[in-house]
Design a protein around this motif. Structure first.
Motif, PDB file in Angstrom:
ATOM      1  N   HIS A 112      -9.155  -6.662  10.316  1.00  9.07           N
ATOM      2  CA  HIS A 112      -8.232  -5.135  10.781  1.00  9.07           C
ATOM      3  C   HIS A 112      -7.544  -4.662   9.813  1.00  9.07           C
ATOM      4  N   HIS A 114      -4.936  -3.063   8.856  1.00  9.39           N
ATOM      5  CA  HIS A 114      -4.110  -3.004   9.043  1.00  9.39           C
ATOM      6  C   HIS A 114      -2.882  -4.342   8.198  1.00  9.39           C
ATOM      7  N   TYR A 115      -4.364  -5.736   7.386  1.00 12.51           N
ATOM      8  CA  TYR A 115      -4.088  -6.956   7.253  1.00 12.51           C
ATOM      9  C   TYR A 115      -4.797  -7.226   5.978  1.00 12.51           C
TER      10      TYR A 115
END
Length: 168
Positions: A112, A114-115
């Motif tokens: 993802h 955001h990661y």
């Protein structure tokens, strides 16, 4: 978080080596039948076209993969936000060659946005390689776009041959 009960394969196959390298809030585990509502497809959409997959379609595909025992989907789950934040899979191809050996194909590795930058992709690859070893694969292969070659080389892969495709 309790481990979901309906998993695509036995979590004992994963061992604990990679889990020990993850932050406390992240758990690496097999895909669950309930991950449809946990952002699994959102995670995959960062990699390729997912399309309009309904929960019914997801459950049917999950059950098919679970029955065949050839597809092992692994996810990293964040307990703080109850979401799948990374995924990868091994497709095990039974062969007649190599004394009826098994060829592991790593597929669908995605983190993802955001990661990203937290080494989750490298840890996912490490977990998938370990899984191939546990499953007694004689070789591991993967296909990737040209931009990802340096990443996979850092993970121990080397470029070999070329891929040809026809989309139907």
């Amino acid at each position: 978080m309790m481990m979901p009960t309906e998993l695509i394969f036995d979590p004992k196959l994963l061992g604990t080596k990679v889990q020990a390298k993850l932050p406390e809030n992240l758990v690496i585990r097999p895909l669950s039948s309930t991950d449809f509502n946990s952002g699994f497809l959102d995670c995959l959409s960062g990699l390729t076209v997912v399309g309009d997959v309904t929960e019914e379609m997801y459950v049917k595909r999950f059950e098919l993969m679970k029955r065949t025992l050839c597809k092992h989907v692994v996810v990293v789950y964040d307990n703080t936000c109850n979401r799948v934040v990374a995924t990868g899979a091994v497709f095990v191809e039974p062969k007649f060659t190599r004394e009826c050996g098994l060829l592991g194909h790593i597929e669908d590795v995605s983190v993802h946005p955001h990661y990203q930058g937290k080494k989750l992709g490298a840890l996912m690859i490490e977990q998938l390689k370990d899984l191939c070893e546990v499953l007694d694969c004689y070789k591991i292969s993967l296909n990737c776009n040209t931009n990802n070659i340096p990443f996979y080389e850092k993970c121990g892969f080397s470029k070999k041959e070329q891929q040809m495709v026809i989309y139907l």
